[in-house]
Design a protein around this motif. Structure first.
Motif, PDB file in Angstrom:
ATOM      1  N   UNK A  58     -10.137   1.599  16.999  1.00  0.00           N
ATOM      2  CA  UNK A  58     -10.420   2.727  16.101  1.00  0.00           C
ATOM      3  C   UNK A  58      -9.141   3.520  15.832  1.00  0.00           C
ATOM      4  N   UNK A  59      -8.335   3.722  16.871  1.00  0.00           N
ATOM      5  CA  UNK A  59      -7.077   4.462  16.696  1.00  0.00           C
ATOM      6  C   UNK A  59      -6.135   3.705  15.767  1.00  0.00           C
ATOM      7  N   UNK A  60      -6.103   2.382  15.895  1.00  0.00           N
ATOM      8  CA  UNK A  60      -5.273   1.589  14.979  1.00  0.00           C
ATOM      9  C   UNK A  60      -5.748   1.748  13.533  1.00  0.00           C
ATOM     10  N   UNK A  61      -7.062   1.778  13.333  1.00  0.00           N
ATOM     11  CA  UNK A  61      -7.599   1.993  11.990  1.00  0.00           C
ATOM     12  C   UNK A  61      -7.213   3.353  11.425  1.00  0.00           C
ATOM     13  N   UNK A  62      -7.291   4.380  12.271  1.00  0.00           N
ATOM     14  CA  UNK A  62      -6.882   5.717  11.838  1.00  0.00           C
ATOM     15  C   UNK A  62      -5.377   5.769  11.554  1.00  0.00           C
ATOM     16  N   UNK A  63      -4.588   5.019  12.309  1.00  0.00           N
ATOM     17  CA  UNK A  63      -3.140   4.987  12.070  1.00  0.00           C
ATOM     18  C   UNK A  63      -2.830   4.372  10.710  1.00  0.00           C
ATOM     19  N   UNK A  64      -3.516   3.285  10.372  1.00  0.00           N
ATOM     20  CA  UNK A  64      -3.318   2.665   9.061  1.00  0.00           C
ATOM     21  C   UNK A  64      -3.744   3.626   7.951  1.00  0.00           C
ATOM     22  N   UNK A  65      -4.862   4.293   8.145  1.00  0.00           N
ATOM     23  CA  UNK A  65      -5.319   5.264   7.141  1.00  0.00           C
ATOM     24  C   UNK A  65      -4.312   6.393   6.976  1.00  0.00           C
ATOM     25  N   UNK A  66      -3.724   6.844   8.082  1.00  0.00           N
ATOM     26  CA  UNK A  66      -2.748   7.920   7.987  1.00  0.00           C
ATOM     27  C   UNK A  66      -1.468   7.461   7.282  1.00  0.00           C
ATOM     28  N   UNK A  67      -1.054   6.235   7.507  1.00  0.00           N
ATOM     29  CA  UNK A  67       0.110   5.703   6.793  1.00  0.00           C
ATOM     30  C   UNK A  67      -0.154   5.707   5.296  1.00  0.00           C
ATOM     31  N   UNK A  68      -1.344   5.293   4.901  1.00  0.00           N
ATOM     32  CA  UNK A  68      -1.686   5.270   3.471  1.00  0.00           C
ATOM     33  C   UNK A  68      -1.715   6.687   2.902  1.00  0.00           C
ATOM     34  N   UNK A  69      -2.282   7.635   3.641  1.00  0.00           N
ATOM     35  CA  UNK A  69      -2.315   9.034   3.179  1.00  0.00           C
ATOM     36  C   UNK A  69      -0.894   9.554   2.979  1.00  0.00           C
ATOM     37  N   UNK A  70      -0.002   9.278   3.906  1.00  0.00           N
ATOM     38  CA  UNK A  70       1.373   9.762   3.781  1.00  0.00           C
ATOM     39  C   UNK A  70       2.064   9.115   2.583  1.00  0.00           C
ATOM     40  N   UNK A  71       1.845   7.828   2.374  1.00  0.00           N
ATOM     41  CA  UNK A  71       2.499   7.162   1.248  1.00  0.00           C
ATOM     42  C   UNK A  71       1.989   7.691  -0.088  1.00  0.00           C
ATOM     43  N   UNK A  72       0.714   7.961  -0.176  1.00  0.00           N
ATOM     44  CA  UNK A  72       0.145   8.411  -1.454  1.00  0.00           C
ATOM     45  C   UNK A  72       0.424   9.886  -1.713  1.00  0.00           C
ATOM     46  N   UNK A  73       0.174  10.751  -0.732  1.00  0.00           N
ATOM     47  CA  UNK A  73       0.255  12.187  -0.982  1.00  0.00           C
ATOM     48  C   UNK A  73       1.646  12.781  -0.781  1.00  0.00           C
TER      49      UNK A  73
END
Length: 126
Positions: A58-73
């Motif tokens: 689950x933490x790995x999934x949240x890490x990937x989501x956070x990488x995407x948020x940083x790249x987009x926003x």
């Protein structure tokens, strides 16, 4: 000779079209999502409501989501910026990293299975 005023106008218009347009709202959305995507894994680790293996996944999934948020926003990466080359270079980088990680794990697995002495080999060494 003075420079051509039309060339300066065209260049200024071209440069303005390439710059990403971000608003305070975009930055606030990115910040709030980043805080949420950090707080949830922190809570998971502190309270341990799930098994350790599931918590790690689950933490790995949240890490990937956070990488995407940083790249987009925050980095303003999308398929339109810089003519699509930014997204293309990101896809290439991800592909190379996945190949390197998969190859490294494959090599380490085979080294572990082929180079480590087995229990029946240990009895013969005595």
């Amino acid at each position: 000779m003075s420079p051509d005023p039309h060339a300066e106008h065209e260049h200024g218009h071209h440069a303005a079209a390439e710059l990403p347009h971000a608003t305070m709202r975009d930055y606030l959305i990115g910040f709030v999502l980043s805080v949420i995507l950090t707080a949830i894994p922190f809570w998971l680790v502190m309270t341990m409501p799930l098994s350790p293996a599931l918590t790690a996944a689950v933490i790995m999934g949240f890490a990937v989501a956070q990488i995407i948020v940083h790249m987009v926003f925050f980095l303003h990466m999308n398929s339109k910026s810089e003519g699509g080359w930014t997204m293309l270079s990101l896809i290439f980088t991800i592909t190379v990293v996945v190949i390197m990680l998969a190859g490294s794990l494959w090599v380490m697995h085979h080294l572990n299975t082929n180079m480590m002495p087995m229990p029946h080999d240990m009895s013969e060494m005595r």
